[in-house]
Design an enzyme around this catalytic site. Structure first.
Site, PDB file in Angstrom:
ATOM      1  CG  ASN A   1      21.974  -0.963  -4.564  1.00 53.20           C
ATOM      2  OD1 ASN A   1      21.934  -1.459  -5.673  1.00 53.20           O
ATOM      3  ND2 ASN A   1      22.864  -0.013  -4.251  1.00 53.20           N
TER       4      ASN A   1
ATOM      5  CE  LYS B   1      25.318   1.882 -13.414  1.00 49.49           C
ATOM      6  NZ  LYS B   1      26.103   0.878 -12.641  1.00 49.49           N
TER       7      LYS B   1
ATOM      8  CE  LYS C   1      20.411   0.052 -13.026  1.00 50.13           C
ATOM      9  NZ  LYS C   1      21.587  -0.747 -12.641  1.00 50.13           N
TER      10      LYS C   1
ATOM     11  CG  ASP D   1      23.932  -1.930 -15.176  1.00 49.18           C
ATOM     12  OD1 ASP D   1      24.125  -3.089 -15.581  1.00 49.18           O
ATOM     13  OD2 ASP D   1      23.809  -1.632 -13.966  1.00 49.18           O
TER      14      ASP D   1
ATOM     15  CD  GLU E   1      27.354  -1.718 -14.602  1.00 46.96           C
ATOM     16  OE1 GLU E   1      26.979  -2.187 -13.509  1.00 46.96           O
ATOM     17  OE2 GLU E   1      27.459  -0.493 -14.831  1.00 46.96           O
TER      18      GLU E   1
ATOM     19  CD  GLU F   1      26.116  -4.848 -10.415  1.00 48.32           C
ATOM     20  OE1 GLU F   1      24.984  -4.971  -9.918  1.00 48.32           O
ATOM     21  OE2 GLU F   1      26.471  -3.859 -11.072  1.00 48.32           O
TER      22      GLU F   1
ATOM     23  CG  ASP G   1      29.483  -3.787  -3.422  1.00 54.34           C
ATOM     24  OD1 ASP G   1      30.112  -3.514  -2.389  1.00 54.34           O
ATOM     25  OD2 ASP G   1      28.306  -3.440  -3.616  1.00 54.34           O
TER      26      ASP G   1
ATOM     27  CG  HIS H   1      27.258  -2.729  -7.326  1.00 52.17           C
ATOM     28  ND1 HIS H   1      26.945  -3.242  -6.078  1.00 52.17           N
ATOM     29  CD2 HIS H   1      26.072  -2.487  -7.937  1.00 52.17           C
ATOM     30  CE1 HIS H   1      25.636  -3.307  -5.943  1.00 52.17           C
ATOM     31  NE2 HIS H   1      25.085  -2.847  -7.049  1.00 52.17           N
TER      32      HIS H   1
ATOM     33  CD  GLU I   1      26.674   1.831  -8.989  1.00 52.35           C
ATOM     34  OE1 GLU I   1      25.866   1.780  -9.937  1.00 52.35           O
ATOM     35  OE2 GLU I   1      26.967   0.842  -8.285  1.00 52.35           O
TER      36      GLU I   1
END
Length: 387
Positions: free
Chosen positions: A53, A180, A182, A211, A237, A263, A290, A320, A339
């Site tokens: 994603n 986690k 945002k 993050d 992050e 990531e 990732d 990630h 993750e």
């Protein structure tokens, strides 16, 4: 033994969620099937893969460039020395023929998606879970127990602090010990209120990571660091632009606790520059490369070699993406975990059916390949593409 077809379909993974930088309302993903002429247990061996994603589907690049290079290569040139399996490294080299160095952007996603499907096929042909195959290749002891954390806490229309608290409590109820959320998509005062709401909810039962999705300039990054360092966070992050190594290096002057990034770096060369110039600290910081976004596992192995050269342990890598490919790499090559998206980006996120989180860890099932066949909603979509 040969690859007889490579199929791709671009699927929507749209959601009204957003982070500090993008919303996911029009997000897509590529799903790929690498079809071989090998039969195991009465079924044709097909390797499956998809991109993580946060990056869009890569159907054009896959269909117009990388697929054809594999299919046009002499079949024997794509086999291992023994001739009894496909060789992911040789297939990767065929894909990257006539590609200039640098430019690690969208093509790294296209190659990484196909590479995932190739490794799935290779492990299925070998009749082994990918994580055990990887451990054998490196002379390591596979550890099927993998640390996972729950990624969420997105901004969402109408989502207030009580809804955020319920979301985080739900992750704890499912066995996670790190969650986690945002930040950076609201004012610093609002984000501080949200952080305190989550910390109040989870108490001593779990740790919180935050993050920023690369949103901050240096001034804002420092302001957040000064606010965040009063809290016992798991990490801070992706603070600024992924390629602004000077900003990342400067943050170590203002934030002593763990930081995480990587990531959105898509090659072993980018990883090397981060370690050279980004001020990352191998005793506390985390790297989130990732493979599904960065040319696949073939390239990820080169990245792990770079880490070794700089004195970093693979246990500092927590990729990630929340996909089963990275779970296999973690279990087979000794990464620090992975993750997880318990509720988002389905059917691609999550674990095979019946796999539960216990005290922050899952145990890998003994499924051939990456294990997609163990996730009923995902394998149904995959087999619609190729069976």
């Amino acid at each position: 033994m040969r690859i007889i077809d490579i199929c791709e379909v671009t699927k929507p993974i749209a959601s009204p969620i957003r982070n500090a930088y993008i919303d996911f309302s029009k997000m897509t993903a590529s799903l790929v099937a690498v079809v071989t002429d090998v039969v195991r247990d009465g079924r044709r061996v097909i390797g499956y893969g998809f991109n993580s994603n946060g990056r869009y589907g890569q159907g054009g690049l896959i269909r117009e460039r990388f697929r054809n290079r594999i299919l046009e290569a002499a079949p024997e040139s794509l086999l291992n020395e023994a001739g009894d399996n496909l060789d992911p490294h040789r297939i990767w080299s065929a894909m990257m023929a006539n590609e200039k160095p640098g430019g690690h952007g969208e093509r790294s996603v296209a190659v990484g998606t196909i590479d995932m499907a190739v490794w799935d096929a290779v492990a299925k042909i070998a009749g082994k879970p990918l994580f055990r195959l990887l451990a054998e290749m490196k002379g390591l002891e596979a550890n099927p127990k993998v640390f996972v954390y729950a990624a969420g806490g997105y901004y969402y229309p109408g989502k207030d602090d009580s809804a955020l608290r319920r979301e985080m409590r739900g992750y704890l109820d499912r066995g996670y010990t790190v969650v986690k959320m945002k930040i950076g998509g609201a004012s610093i005062d609002e984000d501080q209120r949200r952080i305190e709401a989550v910390l109040d909810e989870i108490g001593a039962d779990a740790k919180l990571a935050v993050d920023a999705n690369g949103r901050f300039d240096l001034e804002t990054a420092i302001a957040y660091a000064k606010m965040l360092r009063q809290y016992p966070l798991f990490w801070y992050e992706e603070i600024g632009d992924p390629l602004d190594y000077a900003l990342q290096a400067a943050m170590s002057e203002f934030y002593d606790a763990p930081m995480a990034t990587g990531e959105n770096l898509f090659s072993h060369q980018d990883a090397r520059n981060l370690l050279r110039y980004g001020g990352m600290r191998p005793d506390r910081d985390y790297l989130q490369f990732d493979c599904a976004l960065s040319y696949g596992l073939v390239e990820y192995l080169k990245t792990l070699d770079v880490l070794h050269q700089f004195g970093w342990s693979p246990s500092r890598c927590i990729p990630h993406g929340g996909h089963q490919m990275s779970l296999n790499i973690a279990a087979g090559l000794g990464l620090g975990g992975n993750e997880s998206y318990p509720d988002l980006f389905q059917p691609y996120g999550g674990f095979p059916d019946g796999v539960q989180v216990a005290d922050g860890y899952i145990t890998m099932p003994e499924l051939p390949g990456i294990g997609f066949e163990g996730k009923s909603d995902l394998i149904r979509v995959m087999r619609d593409l190729a069976t």
